[in-house]
Enzyme design. Sequence first.
Site, mmCIF file in Angstrom:
data_model
loop_
_atom_site.group_PDB
_atom_site.id
_atom_site.type_symbol
_atom_site.label_atom_id
_atom_site.label_comp_id
_atom_site.label_asym_id
_atom_site.label_seq_id
_atom_site.Cartn_x
_atom_site.Cartn_y
_atom_site.Cartn_z
ATOM 1 N N ASP A 136 -11.885 -2.635 12.749
ATOM 2 C CA ASP A 136 -12.227 -2.614 11.319
ATOM 3 C C ASP A 136 -13.606 -3.220 11.093
ATOM 4 O OD1 ASP A 136 -9.769 -1.522 10.224
ATOM 5 O OD2 ASP A 136 -8.820 -3.354 10.973
ATOM 6 N N ARG B 191 7.428 0.222 1.972
ATOM 7 C CA ARG B 191 7.271 -0.998 2.755
ATOM 8 C C ARG B 191 6.127 -1.851 2.214
ATOM 9 N NH1 ARG B 191 5.026 3.452 4.840
ATOM 10 N NH2 ARG B 191 3.372 3.443 6.417
ATOM 11 N N ASP C 290 -7.834 1.968 9.713
ATOM 12 C CA ASP C 290 -7.553 1.623 8.315
ATOM 13 C C ASP C 290 -8.737 2.062 7.472
ATOM 14 O OD1 ASP C 290 -5.186 0.062 7.173
ATOM 15 O OD2 ASP C 290 -5.392 -0.751 9.198
ATOM 16 N N CYS D 72 -11.038 -10.463 14.346
ATOM 17 C CA CYS D 72 -9.924 -10.381 13.390
ATOM 18 C C CYS D 72 -10.343 -9.696 12.088
ATOM 19 C CB CYS D 72 -9.414 -11.775 13.072
ATOM 20 S SG CYS D 72 -8.126 -11.781 11.817
ATOM 21 N N ARG E 152 0.833 -1.201 0.000
ATOM 22 C CA ARG E 152 0.000 0.000 0.000
ATOM 23 C C ARG E 152 0.866 1.249 0.000
ATOM 24 N NH1 ARG E 152 -4.550 -2.168 1.910
ATOM 25 N NH2 ARG E 152 -3.875 -3.068 3.859
ATOM 26 N N TYR E 153 2.107 1.071 0.436
ATOM 27 C CA TYR E 153 3.002 2.210 0.630
ATOM 28 C C TYR E 153 4.267 1.981 -0.194
ATOM 29 C CZ TYR E 153 0.059 2.734 4.818
ATOM 30 O OH TYR E 153 -0.994 2.859 5.681
ATOM 31 N N ARG F 234 -8.766 -9.961 9.334
ATOM 32 C CA ARG F 234 -8.497 -10.855 8.204
ATOM 33 C C ARG F 234 -9.207 -12.189 8.405
ATOM 34 N NH1 ARG F 234 -2.794 -8.927 8.056
ATOM 35 N NH2 ARG F 234 -2.848 -7.238 6.538
ATOM 36 N N CYS G 1 -3.073 -19.082 12.793
ATOM 37 C CA CYS G 1 -2.719 -18.387 14.033
ATOM 38 C C CYS G 1 -2.834 -19.355 15.201
ATOM 39 C CB CYS G 1 -3.677 -17.220 14.278
ATOM 40 S SG CYS G 1 -3.559 -15.943 13.020
ATOM 41 N N CYS H 195 -8.794 -14.581 16.997
ATOM 42 C CA CYS H 195 -9.452 -13.449 17.636
ATOM 43 C C CYS H 195 -10.794 -13.260 16.936
ATOM 44 C CB CYS H 195 -8.582 -12.209 17.483
ATOM 45 S SG CYS H 195 -6.874 -12.526 17.974
ATOM 46 N N LYS I 91 -3.698 3.886 6.744
ATOM 47 C CA LYS I 91 -4.143 4.186 8.100
ATOM 48 C C LYS I 91 -4.298 5.694 8.288
ATOM 49 C CE LYS I 91 -1.756 0.119 9.838
ATOM 50 N NZ LYS I 91 -1.300 -0.344 8.486
HETATM 51 C C1 LIG Z 1 -0.591 -1.358 8.235
HETATM 52 C C2 LIG Z 1 0.164 -1.642 7.025
HETATM 53 C C3 LIG Z 1 1.542 -1.382 6.952
HETATM 54 C C4 LIG Z 1 2.322 -0.848 8.115
HETATM 55 O O1 LIG Z 1 2.060 0.495 8.301
HETATM 56 P P1 LIG Z 1 2.904 1.312 9.376
HETATM 57 O O2 LIG Z 1 2.152 2.582 9.498
HETATM 58 O O3 LIG Z 1 4.272 1.465 8.819
HETATM 59 O O4 LIG Z 1 2.910 0.486 10.633
HETATM 60 C C5 LIG Z 1 2.197 -1.639 5.779
HETATM 61 N N1 LIG Z 1 1.567 -2.120 4.714
HETATM 62 C C6 LIG Z 1 0.246 -2.396 4.744
HETATM 63 C C7 LIG Z 1 -0.376 -2.942 3.517
HETATM 64 C C8 LIG Z 1 -0.497 -2.172 5.898
HETATM 65 O O5 LIG Z 1 -1.801 -2.470 5.926
HETATM 66 S S1 SF4 Z 2 -6.052 -10.630 14.803
HETATM 67 FE FE1 SF4 Z 2 -6.364 -12.211 13.233
HETATM 68 S S2 SF4 Z 2 -4.337 -12.464 12.270
HETATM 69 FE FE2 SF4 Z 2 -4.029 -11.443 14.255
HETATM 70 S S3 SF4 Z 2 -3.648 -13.123 15.757
HETATM 71 FE FE3 SF4 Z 2 -5.842 -12.624 15.836
HETATM 72 S S4 SF4 Z 2 -6.729 -14.104 14.404
HETATM 73 FE FE4 SF4 Z 2 -4.564 -14.030 13.905
#
Ligand SMILES: *Cc1c(COP(=O)(O)O)cnc(C)c1O
Ligand code: SF4
Length: 336
Positions: free
Chosen positions: A262, A83, A299, A99, A79-80, A101, A92, A96, A306
């Site tokens: 989220d 990174r 997000d 979660c 996304r960035y 995801r 996992c 959670c 974010k």
């Molecule tokens: C959250 C996230 C990051 C990390 O973001 P930081 O602000 O650097 O902690 C990097 N890539 C993606 C796709 C993310 O969702």
């Molecule tokens: S939030 Fe989702 S990805 Fe993170 S530890 Fe919990 S279940 Fe696993």
Amino acid sequence: MDGALSPVTAARDALEEVERRYATAITPLMESLIGPNDPDDPIALQFRPDARELITTPAERADPIGDHPFTPVEGVVRRYRDRCLLKVVSICPVYCRFCFRREMVGPGKTAPLSAEALDAAFAYIAAHPEIWEVILTGGDPFLLSPRRARAITERLAAIPHVKIIRWHTRVPIVDPDRVTAAFVDALHTDELTAYVAIHANHPREITPQARQALARLAKAGIPLLSQTVLLKGVNDDVETLEQLMRALVEARVKPYYLHHPDLAPGTSHFRVSLERGRQIVRELHARASGLCQPTYVLDIPGGHGKAPLGPCAIRAGVEGYELRGTDGAWRKYTPD
Ligand SMILES: *Cc1c(COP(=O)(O)O)cnc(C)c1O
Ligand code: SF4
């Protein structure tokens, strides 16, 4: 038999349906933290399936933070510019209930990255010299064996422009004995600096065993960060958050993000309002050390990154500006 389900049968059927839809697991350590006979226990709420997960609201979506549109090759989310995420594990140690995801993690949801897909992911990272940091997430990458973790670390270390490897994990909290000396050693090399970001939501999660695992990471020279999700009934009051942040800082973890929850499917019972979240964050700011202050973020749905939500302490005044102190009072600021 009149065909009507008894309430007990209906409740059991609802929980079976929840478990069919979403992965379920809890570790013995987390189970041991749950008090007896309290349906609202903050640890139980995080890990035990709940019939309310069958309620999906119109705003909720399967991919709430928009990973899919930002996936250039399997396993990578970018996304960035500087990174990217690398998702190598899709399971996992706990699941959670909130979660973000949850439609992607768990047995049978996403296949683990094949050797060929992993090669393609490393090739993508190597071909993009602007990628400075790679974030291992998932699933939980601390479920890798030390040998596989080391293989990933060494392959990233061999890419000259990658300087930082960041591991996102819940293992030091939920299954701390997995953080062995061999595993800690596999997380970094002399060329590649590792950061570890743990996920913890309630002060009770910072057990003596977790503190020992965190100490093993810290003593290896790995800086520690934390992520917390703001959750109704778990930590949506300033006393609980303050205790959690102090416990983290005492364990050498710098609180990094407080995530507004989220819009993941079946999680509306955890949702806190933005107004309430901002109020709690302001109260935390007024009562705890700067070390205890995570950045409150959300997000943006659809994958736009974010957004910081923290209350803004500057506003336009009659002339110049006004700044709000931790006592809540606004004071004039008129530079030049
Ligand atoms: C959250 C996230 C990051 C990390 O973001 P930081 O602000 O650097 O902690 C990097 N890539 C993606 C796709 C993310 O969702
Ligand atoms: S939030 Fe989702 S990805 Fe993170 S530890 Fe919990 S279940 Fe696993």
